[in-house]
Design a protein around this motif. Structure first.
Motif, short mmCIF file in Angstrom:
data_model
loop_
_atom_site.label_atom_id
_atom_site.label_comp_id
_atom_site.label_asym_id
_atom_site.label_seq_id
_atom_site.Cartn_x
_atom_site.Cartn_y
_atom_site.Cartn_z
N GLY A 186 -19.88 9.18 -34.48
CA GLY A 186 -20.28 10.57 -34.47
C GLY A 186 -21.77 10.76 -34.25
N GLU A 187 -22.14 11.93 -33.73
CA GLU A 187 -23.52 12.23 -33.37
C GLU A 187 -24.45 12.19 -34.58
OE1 GLU A 187 -26.62 12.90 -30.99
OE2 GLU A 187 -24.63 13.16 -30.09
N ARG A 188 -24.04 12.80 -35.67
CA ARG A 188 -24.92 12.89 -36.84
C ARG A 188 -25.23 11.52 -37.43
NH1 ARG A 188 -24.21 13.89 -42.36
NH2 ARG A 188 -21.95 13.90 -42.11
N ARG A 189 -24.21 10.68 -37.58
CA ARG A 189 -24.44 9.35 -38.16
C ARG A 189 -25.22 8.47 -37.19
NH1 ARG A 189 -21.71 7.47 -42.38
NH2 ARG A 189 -21.48 5.40 -41.44
N ALA A 190 -24.94 8.63 -35.89
CA ALA A 190 -25.67 7.83 -34.91
C ALA A 190 -27.16 8.17 -34.91
CB ALA A 190 -25.07 8.04 -33.52
N LYS A 191 -27.50 9.45 -35.06
CA LYS A 191 -28.90 9.86 -35.08
C LYS A 191 -29.63 9.30 -36.30
CE LYS A 191 -28.94 14.14 -32.37
NZ LYS A 191 -29.15 15.61 -32.41
N LYS A 192 -28.89 9.12 -37.40
CA LYS A 192 -29.49 8.57 -38.62
C LYS A 192 -29.63 7.06 -38.56
CE LYS A 192 -28.03 12.18 -41.86
NZ LYS A 192 -27.26 12.46 -43.11
N GLY A 193 -29.17 6.46 -37.47
CA GLY A 193 -29.30 5.02 -37.32
C GLY A 193 -28.25 4.22 -38.05
N HIS B 74 -26.97 -6.81 -21.62
CA HIS B 74 -26.02 -5.70 -21.61
C HIS B 74 -26.12 -4.90 -20.31
CE1 HIS B 74 -24.73 -1.53 -22.65
NE2 HIS B 74 -23.79 -2.17 -23.31
N GLU B 75 -24.97 -4.59 -19.72
CA GLU B 75 -24.91 -3.74 -18.52
C GLU B 75 -24.41 -2.35 -18.89
OE1 GLU B 75 -24.14 -6.93 -14.91
OE2 GLU B 75 -22.40 -6.06 -15.94
N TRP B 76 -23.24 -2.28 -19.53
CA TRP B 76 -22.71 -1.00 -19.97
C TRP B 76 -21.63 -1.20 -21.03
CZ3 TRP B 76 -17.48 -0.79 -19.33
CH2 TRP B 76 -16.91 -1.50 -18.28
N SER B 77 -21.40 -0.15 -21.80
CA SER B 77 -20.31 -0.12 -22.77
C SER B 77 -19.62 1.24 -22.68
CB SER B 77 -20.81 -0.32 -24.20
OG SER B 77 -21.35 -1.61 -24.37
N ASN B 78 -18.34 1.24 -23.03
CA ASN B 78 -17.61 2.51 -23.11
C ASN B 78 -16.49 2.34 -24.12
OD1 ASN B 78 -16.89 5.18 -22.62
ND2 ASN B 78 -17.12 4.97 -20.40
N VAL B 79 -15.90 3.45 -24.50
CA VAL B 79 -14.88 3.44 -25.55
C VAL B 79 -13.60 4.06 -25.03
CG1 VAL B 79 -14.27 4.22 -27.87
CG2 VAL B 79 -16.62 3.56 -27.36
N LEU B 80 -12.51 3.30 -25.11
CA LEU B 80 -11.19 3.82 -24.78
C LEU B 80 -10.63 4.47 -26.04
CD1 LEU B 80 -8.33 1.89 -22.94
CD2 LEU B 80 -7.88 3.21 -24.99
N PRO B 81 -10.36 5.78 -26.00
CA PRO B 81 -9.92 6.47 -27.22
C PRO B 81 -8.42 6.28 -27.46
CG PRO B 81 -10.11 8.04 -25.42
CD PRO B 81 -10.53 6.70 -24.87
N HIS C 203 -26.81 4.19 -27.66
CA HIS C 203 -26.57 5.43 -28.42
C HIS C 203 -25.28 6.14 -28.03
CE1 HIS C 203 -27.60 8.90 -30.88
NE2 HIS C 203 -27.36 9.68 -29.83
N PRO C 204 -24.96 6.31 -26.73
CA PRO C 204 -23.71 6.99 -26.39
C PRO C 204 -22.48 6.30 -26.96
CG PRO C 204 -25.14 6.84 -24.47
CD PRO C 204 -25.76 5.99 -25.53
N THR C 205 -22.47 4.97 -26.99
CA THR C 205 -21.32 4.24 -27.55
C THR C 205 -21.24 4.47 -29.05
OG1 THR C 205 -21.49 2.56 -25.83
CG2 THR C 205 -20.24 1.98 -27.80
N ILE D 56 -13.49 -0.90 -27.68
CA ILE D 56 -14.83 -0.97 -27.08
C ILE D 56 -14.78 -1.94 -25.91
CG2 ILE D 56 -17.28 -1.44 -27.45
CD1 ILE D 56 -16.78 -1.13 -30.46
N VAL D 57 -15.21 -1.50 -24.76
CA VAL D 57 -15.31 -2.37 -23.58
C VAL D 57 -16.79 -2.56 -23.27
CG1 VAL D 57 -14.75 -2.66 -21.14
CG2 VAL D 57 -13.11 -1.55 -22.68
N THR D 58 -17.22 -3.82 -23.23
CA THR D 58 -18.63 -4.15 -23.01
C THR D 58 -18.76 -5.07 -21.81
OG1 THR D 58 -19.03 -4.01 -25.39
CG2 THR D 58 -20.72 -5.09 -24.06
#
Length: 550
Positions: free
Chosen positions: A331-338, A401-408, A323-325, A391-393
């Protein structure tokens, strides 16, 4: 074939005489002598051998130049035009320049309309830019017609002394995809060659056929990945054919087919990573609806592991994006809607960790083609290249999966090119080869090579260097990032990833006026932690070495 570079060897590569001009944290960039203002833009660093660095440059619209630099001072030793003669009165299209075991080769393609043959030729090149009379025809690929002639795709072997080449095209009347693949040694003698016709049926709903990747492994083994997918309307399910074609040297290169079982998921792309007797496959996948239709949007990351001794698939994992990725990407709203993520992230780098795990680096890539101005095939077309967030995974040795993060980041570069010169990896109509956007050589030197990123890995830590807008200093929130539209005023920024995926951003303490700007699209990776780079500022160009220090 394997490449060994010891730490001691780095000390003798002439680093000491170069003047350090940039340093961000442990990244040290040292530049050599200023290069001549000869209006020749370097578009590829071909390699380094015999105390020299070899590169390809473009002058004007379509004049190719061989440039040679001193490894110690990085000053230019010579520059010569590469004159390519016609083949049987037909113009040869320049493909690339290759350095194999210290030997230079020019590779070009030419289409024979009468015989419907797509030829690939290679010719030894002297350091004076003279082509040898002893050219070699590498391929004579039969095609259906000019519009279906496909393309040639290239990979260097792991020790960079050999060349793996594939030609792929479609025969619509026969309903087959044909690929020819050959492995050449440093003398351009074929070690292995095969032609395969893969049957397809594009009458199925949502039909897609991909050759997402091909690679050379150790012992000159060759691997090709085939991905075919469609919706079975009667059974209301998605049918996926996801397989490896393996050609092993110790088995006389007999074709071996390894099936990767995929159900209720649809691979979007794939990268092959050979590692000894273990073959890793990884990429993004999409979900499948109950009707069997693929959602075609990015759902998560998959990883498969194959033991090549017995061709057993030892692990297959499908990991949904956390979810954080997803929040950072849509965005939060679209992510919450799946909602899922747009399938515009191409794999640009895979790093094998010491513990057997993998780090996948994927970049948002898009090409926007504007409306042409002019009449006929010589019309001029505006093209905008977009290379945004990364995206770094991190995946465990078993693919989980261990972790993911996003380089902006937000990067764009626009050019105007002739419609005739538009050429991108793969084709349409449900058939494609490769995934990462390849910028045509003739469009390099005009801005797109400032985009992208340079991943550096050392002692278990990943660092990624990018060009960025000076106004983004210290910012890691993707919502606050400003676009780097003017790449001439970009500054380097370094993102350091901890072992649990947290990001620390490092920027120059002060922005120096008229500082050189790195062109990530023109580089040569000597090792995981050393690059030969090319930087410029207006008329000032220099080669440099970028090293991650201990």
């Amino acid at each position: 074939m394997k490449k060994f570079v010891t730490a001691a060897a780095l000390l003798f590569m002439g680093i000491a005489p170069l003047m350090a001009q940039n340093k961000i944290d442990k990244i040290n960039v040292s530049y050599g002598q200023e290069l001549p203002d000869d209006k020749q833009k370097l578009v590829d660093i071909t390699g380094e051998a015999n105390g020299k660095i070899y590169g390809l440059a473009i002058k004007g619209k379509d004049t190719y130049m061989l440039k040679i630099f001193d490894s110690s001072t990085m000053g230019q030793l010579s520059s010569h035009e590469i004159l390519i003669p016609d083949l049987n009165d037909r113009e040869v299209e320049f493909e690339n320049l290759y350095l194999l075991n210290g030997k230079l080769y020019v590779v070009g393609s030419v289409y024979n309309k009468k015989d419907k043959i797509f030829n690939l030729v290679a010719t030894p090149l002297s350091e004076e830019g003279k082509l040898s009379k002893d050219g070699v025809v590498l391929f004579k690929s039969e095609v259906e017609k000019k519009s279906e002639r496909g393309g040639f795709y290239f990979r260097k072997t792991q020790d960079e002394n050999g060349l793996l080449v594939m030609h792929a095209s479609r025969f619509k009347k026969e309903d087959v995809i044909k690929y020819d693949i050959k492995l050449f040694d440093d003398n351009l003698q074929a070690i292995f060659s095969t032609t395969e016709k893969v049957k397809f049926d594009d009458n199925h709903k949502d039909y897609e056929f991909y050759i997402p990747d091909f690679q050379a492994g150790l012992n000159d083994d060759v691997y090709v990945v085939i991905n075919e997918g469609y919706r079975d309307n009667k059974k209301k399910e998605r049918v996926e054919r996801f397989e490896i074609h393996a050609y092993k040297g110790n088995n006389n290169y007999a074709k071996e087919v390894i099936n990767i079982d995929v159900k209720d998921q649809a691979p979007i792309n794939c990268k092959i990573v050979p590692s000894g007797d273990i073959l890793h496959l990884m990429g993004f996948y999409s979900s499948v609806r109950e009707s069997g239709r693929s959602n075609k949007e990015l759902k998560g990351v998959y990883a498969a592991t194959v033991n090549m001794k017995d061709n057993k698939v030892t692990s297959t994992k499908f990991n949904d994006l956390d979810h954080p990725t997803r929040v950072k990407l849509i965005g939060e709203r679209r992510a919450k809607k799946g909602k899922d993520v747009p399938p515009l992230y191409n794999i640009i780098h895979i790093i094998g960790r010491e513990d057997g795990g993998m780090i996948m680096v994927s970049e948002y890539q898009l090409v926007v083609i504007g409306q042409s101005a002019g009449i006929g095939p010589l019309a001029f077309t505006p093209v905008t290249y977009v290379k945004n967030e990364i995206i770094v995974t991190s995946l465990a040795p078993d693919g989980s999966h261990e972790w993911s993060n996003v380089l902006p980041k937000a990067q764009t570069a626009s050019i105007t090119t002739m419609s005739l010169g538009l050429s991108f990896s793969g084709t349409g109509n449900g058939f494609a080869v490769g995934g990462t956007i390849m910028i045509p050589l003739l469009q390099m030197g005009k801005g797109p090579e400032y985009l992208g990123a340079l991943p550096i890995y050392k002692n278990g830590q990943l660092s990624i260097l990018i060009n960025d807008n000076v106004k983004n200093k210290g910012i890691t929130d993707i919502e606050e990032i400003k676009s780097m539209g003017n790449y001439n005023n970009a500054v380097p920024s370094l993102f350091i990833f901890s072992k649990d995926g947290k990001i620390v951003r490092k920027d120059p303490e002060e922005v120096i006026k008229n500082e050189l700007v790195i062109r990530p699209g023109v580089n040569y990776a000597k090792t995981n932690n050393e690059y030969i780079i090319y930087s410029s500022r207006k008329k000032s160009d220099k080669l440099g070495r970028m090293i991650l220090e201990d």
